[in-house]
Every structure is written in structure tokens, then in C-alpha cells.
Design an enzyme around this catalytic site. Structure first.
Site: not given
Ligand code: SAH
Length: 342
Positions: A121, A143, A254
Site C-alpha cells: 500500500d 496508487k 482519514m
Molecule cells: N491501518 C492503518 C490505517 C489505515 S486508514 C493504521 O493502523 O495506521 C489510513 C489513514 O491512516 C490515513 O488517512 C491517515 O489518517 C492515517 N495514517 C496512516 N499513516 C499515516 C502517516 N504516516 N501519517 C499520517 N497519517 C497516517
């Protein structure tokens, strides 16, 4: 012992049956070696060792390779023993953490090392993926938004097809696979296709991204609970009321696009306008940025800063704690710098 040898242009014989040796063959090729696969003991002749720098013997249980050790010693060629690649296909859902390679777990890194194929991803740790998964074909299924995106259905079809073809598949996801990661759906698809599947938990951005900005999601005497919410779609009035009523930290993933609805909903549910809020964009990247304000100001603050996804939003008193701690930490660091300067 960890040993790094430059194999560029070196001749390496990989001995073992094709299935068991496939990963070693790809790994040595990826390291720049000239690989000569030797799939059966009957193909061996001692002159093959002339000009060979290394023999990698894959322990595939096939009888008849025992002469290799002696032959290598006699011709003064290094011999390395290799674990065989599994015969049947499998899927491992790996939580890659919030994007920094250092925050990938040891189990996650081990799974990547064994992978024949990695479906990754956009938010997974991708910078060092070639080194982390040296034997794997790397497939980008996430993407950038706006570009063609592989649908969830297609990802699941690809995942199961690869495993059914006998490959060791890693599905590398950002954060934790089960936190807004659709890991449950992918697990369901694997189970339906009767594919062995395991989960390796990851560090979720829900806690790691606030931490990167110095904000603790809980703090003794300040907040003893945190709720992680998806801002993918606006919340209901009921949800706003419950969230505001809990009185703990609110972490939104998100949530950039639905920020106006969230702020309006929480205000309508009685949350104070001076409650602190912070938006942390692109955590763990060189362009990580924190925009902080109050519930009353955060919309304007986010607008003038042009905040964008991916970002984690934190609402709660812990933001103040974080800012205070950051201030103290910076003061200490500059104190240490000035001590060094003396
Ligand atoms: N499974 C992931 C979340 C997926 S949803 C987890 O546990 O982190 C995707 C959202 O995660 C993004 O829209 C943002 O809100 C957040 N996110 C993930 N990585 C991030 C990063 N490095 N910096 C800021 N937000 C992040």
C-alpha cells in the site's frame, strides 16, 4: 553473526530442487550474482566449481547432495546453507507501521525476507522494500489517490491467485492490518479460498503519529481513554454526542475531508470551543507537519495551512500536554547543545 558480502558479478551455484531453491535463486540474482541453479545432484560435475565464489545449498531434504561439502572444501569454495522455500502457497497480512522502516516489527521483516511476492500500500514502509524483500516481486496495489487504484475486490483476487499458484505472499499494509485496514476482508477471502493465512500486527498510526508529534494519547490525570474514529464518512449526531460525552482523547484517521462535519458535530454536542486539537500530516516522513489550534479555530487553521491526507487528527487535553512536553524537550535539547558548545 550478520555478514555482508558484495556478490556483484560473483558466480554462485544454488543447489536444490526448483521449488525449494526459488527464493535463494532470486535473492542472489537481486544481489547482482551470476547464479547457476543446480536442481539435481546428477547435474553436478566438479569443474562447475572452477570460478565459482559461493555454493548455496538449499536444505530441501533431497538425498544425494552430501558430496557438496567435501567438494567445496576440496576446491576451496565457500558453502552456505539455505532454508528451503515452502512448497504450498500462503498469505501473511503484515502491518507495516506508520511508514518508517524502523517501526516495522521483527516478525514483519522476517515475513518480507521470505516472500515471493509483496502486495503493498501507499502508507506501508516502501522506501527500503527492495532490501527488505530481496527475493520478491513487488506489486503496488495502492496508487496515490486520484490515480488508478486497484479495487479491494481485485486485491483479494490477486492475493488468492498468487497464493494458489504456490507462492509465499505478503500483503503489506500501513499501520495495523485490522485498524481501518480491511485486513478482516482479506483474511475472509483467504479462508474462502482455503489458503493458509496469518496476521502480523503492526504499529497503528492512531498512536504512532500523535507520538511522532510528541502527543501522548493518554496521560495520567489528563486523559485515561482514547477513541479511534474513522472520518471516512461523517459521524452521526448520536456518535458526536457519545464522543463528546466520553471526555477522553479523540483520534481521527482519514478525517481531513470530513473535518467541518466533525467540528460542527462536536460543538453541537457541547464540546468546548477552546478544546485543543492537532492535525499531524505525513507522520514519519521528511515533510511531517503539525498544525494545532482549538476546536473553534482548527478548521481555519487547517484551511490556511492547506492540511492534506494522510493525517491524524487529535482532539483533547493531551494536545496541550504534548505541546508543553515538546516545549520542555526543546528547551532541554538546546540546553544540551549549549553545554556541548561550552
Ligand atoms: N491501518 C492503518 C490505517 C489505515 S486508514 C493504521 O493502523 O495506521 C489510513 C489513514 O491512516 C490515513 O488517512 C491517515 O489518517 C492515517 N495514517 C496512516 N499513516 C499515516 C502517516 N504516516 N501519517 C499520517 N497519517 C497516517
Amino acid at each position: 553473526m550478520e555478514l555482508t558480502i558484495d556478490l556483484t558479478g560473483r558466480r554462485v551455484i544454488v543447489a536444490g530442487s526448483p521449488v525449494a531453491a526459488r527464493r535463494a535463486v532470486r535473492r542472489y540474482r537481486a544481489a547482482g550474482a551470476l547464479v547457476l541453479p543446480l536442481t539435481s545432484p546428477t547435474d553436478f560435475t566438479p569443474d562447475l566449481l572452477e570460478g565459482t565464489d559461493l555454493v548455496a545449498a538449499v536444505q530441501d531434504g533431497q538425498p544425494g547432495w552430501s558430496f557438496l561439502e567435501e567438494a567445496c572444501r576440496f576446491h576451496n569454495v565457500l558453502l552456505a546453507h539455505e532454508a528451503p522455500a515452502a512448497a504450498g502457497g500462503s498469505v501473511t497480512l503484515v502491518g507495516g507501521g506508520p511508514g518508517a522502516t524502523g517501526l516495522l516489527t521483527l516478525d514483519g521483516a522476517a515475513a518480507l525476507r521470505e516472500a515471493d511476492v509483496v502486495l503493498f500500500d501507499r502508507l506501508a514502509p516502501t522506501t527500503d522494500l527492495k532490501e527488505l524483500a530481496p527475493a520478491a516481486e513487488l506489486i503496488d496495489v495502492g496508487k496515490l489517490p486520484g490515480h488508478h487504484r486497484v479495487s479491494q475486490q481485485d486485491i483479494e483476487a490477486l492475493l488468492t491467485a498468487q497464493a494458489l499458484a504456490g507462492r509465499t505472499v505478503v500483503r503489506l499494509k500501513g499501520g495495523d492490518p485490522f485498524v481501518f485496514g480491511r485486513g478482516g476482508e482479506e483474511l475472509t477471502a483467504c479462508i474462502a479460498a482455503r489458503i493458509p493465512c496469518r496476521i502480523i500486527a503492526g504499529i497503528s498510526s492512531a498512536v504512532a503519529v500523535p507520538a511522532a508529534a510528541g502527543i501522548p494519547v493518554t496521560h495520567r490525570g489528563v486523559s485515561h481513554l482514547f477513541t479511534v474514529v474513522s472520518g471516512h464518512a461523517p459521524l452521526t449526531d448520536d456518535e458526536h454526542t457519545h464522543l463528546a460525552g466520553l471526555g477522553g482523547t479523540i483520534v481521527v484517521l482519514m478525517g481531513v475531508n470530513t473535518l467541518p462535519q466533525l467540528v460542527a458535530g462536536l460543538r453541537a454536542a457541547g464540546m468546548r470551543a477552546d478544546m485543543l486539537a492537532a492535525i499531524i500530516e505525513r507522520g514519519y516522513s521528511a515533510s511531517q507537519r503539525t498544525t494545532s489550534g482549538s476546536l473553534g479555530s482548527i478548521l481555519t487553521d487547517a484551511g490556511s495551512a492547506r492540511c492534506q491526507s494522510p493525517a491524524v487528527l487529535v482532539i483533547g487535553e493531551v494536545v496541550r500536554t504534548g505541546l508543553e512536553l515538546q516545549g520542555e524537550a526543546t528547551r532541554l535539547a538546546s540546553l544540551a547543545d549549549s553545554l556541548v558548545a561550552l
